[in-house]
Design an enzyme around this catalytic site. Structure first.
Site, PDB file in Angstrom:
ATOM      1  N   LYS A  89     -13.616   5.500   0.047  1.00 20.57           N
ATOM      2  CA  LYS A  89     -13.790   6.427   1.171  1.00 20.57           C
ATOM      3  C   LYS A  89     -12.543   7.273   1.434  1.00 20.57           C
ATOM      4  O   LYS A  89     -12.632   8.403   1.908  1.00 20.57           O
ATOM      5  CB  LYS A  89     -14.176   5.667   2.438  1.00 20.57           C
ATOM      6  N   GLU A 111     -17.901   9.737  12.881  1.00 24.46           N
ATOM      7  CA  GLU A 111     -18.800   8.689  13.340  1.00 24.46           C
ATOM      8  C   GLU A 111     -18.622   7.533  12.376  1.00 24.46           C
ATOM      9  O   GLU A 111     -18.252   7.723  11.215  1.00 24.46           O
ATOM     10  CB  GLU A 111     -20.255   9.176  13.338  1.00 24.46           C
ATOM     11  N   SER A 377     -16.856   0.012  -5.904  1.00 24.66           N
ATOM     12  CA  SER A 377     -16.482   0.941  -4.822  1.00 24.66           C
ATOM     13  C   SER A 377     -15.483   0.365  -3.820  1.00 24.66           C
ATOM     14  O   SER A 377     -14.736   1.102  -3.192  1.00 24.66           O
ATOM     15  CB  SER A 377     -17.743   1.396  -4.089  1.00 24.66           C
TER      16      SER A 377
END
Ligand SMILES: *Cc1c(COP(=O)(O)O)cnc(C)c1O
Length: 393
Positions: A89, A111, A377
């Site tokens: 991310k 968010e 990930s």
């Protein structure tokens, strides 16, 4: 057929920008400038420098010898779990904070559901000295206390969303409301390859560093840039989009996406969006999403917080519908077992999201000399409690 976004912001029939009129100036400003800014030499230099010195890129491409022996294929893991903050991310939030600076913004909103994107956003705001407000459902704030603490320690303000089911979609509504009220000085950092155009394309481009690296790393190890397959788990679809990006137009590379089947595709508790979804509008884009007969968005479920999303990015809807991508879904149980297996065969504890991608071997048999690159990930530290409860460790 093209698998890239077209000028109007569509992947096939999916994508676009379905936004309230009052948001139009913000999104339009971004749409007009994002490619130009991303192509500036100074932007690329700053982005690449931070990816190298701050995130720790390139992330290794690791040949998993024991896993390969077990599953009869040549398996490589792309180690996004080794990035600063523990997942892919951060690639996106670094890119977007630099974009926000170039656009002259002073204030960042985001968010978050499980809090992973909130932490990645709070991290880059601390790095750049920018004000950071993270909207989070009240329920999620209690469920995800460690990530709330991380965000606060990083200097972010966590604002509870008190309406509706008090989870991710309500937090998203609050963030959009904030952006409408603060159109001039605020940038909204969306955390996956979703949202109104140009977000899916912008996020995908920032994450495409993953497949850019896989190409040269695989060339060094195998003598060819192209594996037989690339595999990634899909929540909104950003790690998958980054892993697939440079292979979209290379037909000899198979694209495999793994979604969360939760307690089973037909159990009513799942997040297998492409199989169960129908075309609709979510977060400002037209895409496949899980909905009731009369079009209400269904509450998704997965044991992994990061895959617990009722929609899928428009690029992936197009990969699914066009047949370019093979889509599978792994249950909670399959993912947990695959996560434990990786820990014990390779000494790597994966995020439960990533463990869904590893569960591909339950669903597809590969040939012995197939080169299969799996996007790992994120790391499993955040999921230790879930592993402890599940396996009674
Ligand atoms: C958030 C998250 C995901 C799911 O998000 P995508 O946008 O689909 O990549 C997957 N893995 C990890 C480790 C995550 O934190």
């Amino acid at each position: 057929m093209s698998y890239h976004v077209n000028k109007k912001g569509y992947y096939g029939e999916y994508g676009g920008a379905y936004i309230p009129e009052m948001l139009y100036p913000n999104v339009e400003e971004l749409r007009q400038k994002y490619l130009e800014i991303m192509n500036e030499t100074s932007f690329k230099e700053e982005f690449n420098q931070l990816l190298k010195d701050y995130v720790g890129r390139p992330s290794p491409l690791y040949f998993a010898k024991r896993l390969s022996e077990k599953h009869n294929a040549k398996i490589y893991l792309k180690r996004e779990d080794l990035n600063h903050t523990g997942a892919h991310k951060i690639n996106n939030t670094i890119g977007q904070i630099l974009m926000a600076k170039r656009l002259g913004k002073k204030r960042i909103i985001a968010e978050t559901g499980a809090g992973q994107h909130g932490v990645a956003t709070a991290t880059v705001c601390a790095l750049m000295g920018m004000q950071c407000i993270v909207y989070m459902g009240e329920i999620d704030i209690t469920r995800q206390a460690p990530n709330v603490a991380r965000m606060k320690m990083l200097g972010a303000e966590v604002r509870p969303a008190l309406s509706g089911s008090r989870t991710l979609k309500d937090a998203t509504n609050e963030a959009i409301r904030d952006w409408i009220n603060n159109p001039v000085d605020t940038h909204y950092i969306i955390g996956s390859a979703i949202g109104p155009h140009p977000y899916p394309d912008m996020v995908t481009r920032f994450q495409s560093v993953i497949s850019e690296e896989i190409k040269w790393q695989l060339k060094e190890k195998e003598g060819s840039e192209n594996p037989d397959y690339v595999v990634a788990c899909i929540g909104g679809g950003s790690n998958a989009a980054g892993t697939f990006y440079h292979y979209l137009d290379v037909p000899e590379v198979g694209i495999i996406a793994v979604e969360a089947a939760g307690k089973g595709i037909n159990s009513g508790e799942s997040a297998a969006t492409s199989v169960l979804g129908k075309t609709g509008i979510i977060h400002g884009c037209k895409t496949l999403l899980m909905q009731t007969q009369d079009g209400q968005i269904t509450e998704p479920y997965s044991i992994s917080a990061g895959l617990d999303y009722p929609g899928v990015g428009p690029m992936h809807s197009h990969l699914y519908t066009s047949g370019r991508g093979e889509f599978y879904s792994a249950t909670d149980d399959e993912a947990m077992v695959a996560g434990l297996e990786l820990a014990q065969l390779e000494g790597i504890i994966p995020a439960i999201e990533s463990a869904h991608a590893l569960a591909i071997f339950e669903h597809k048999k590969f040939k012995k000399d197939d080169v299969v690159v799996i996007s790992l990930s994120g790391r499993g530290d955040k999921d230790l409690d879930t592993y402890i409860k599940y396996f009674k460790l």
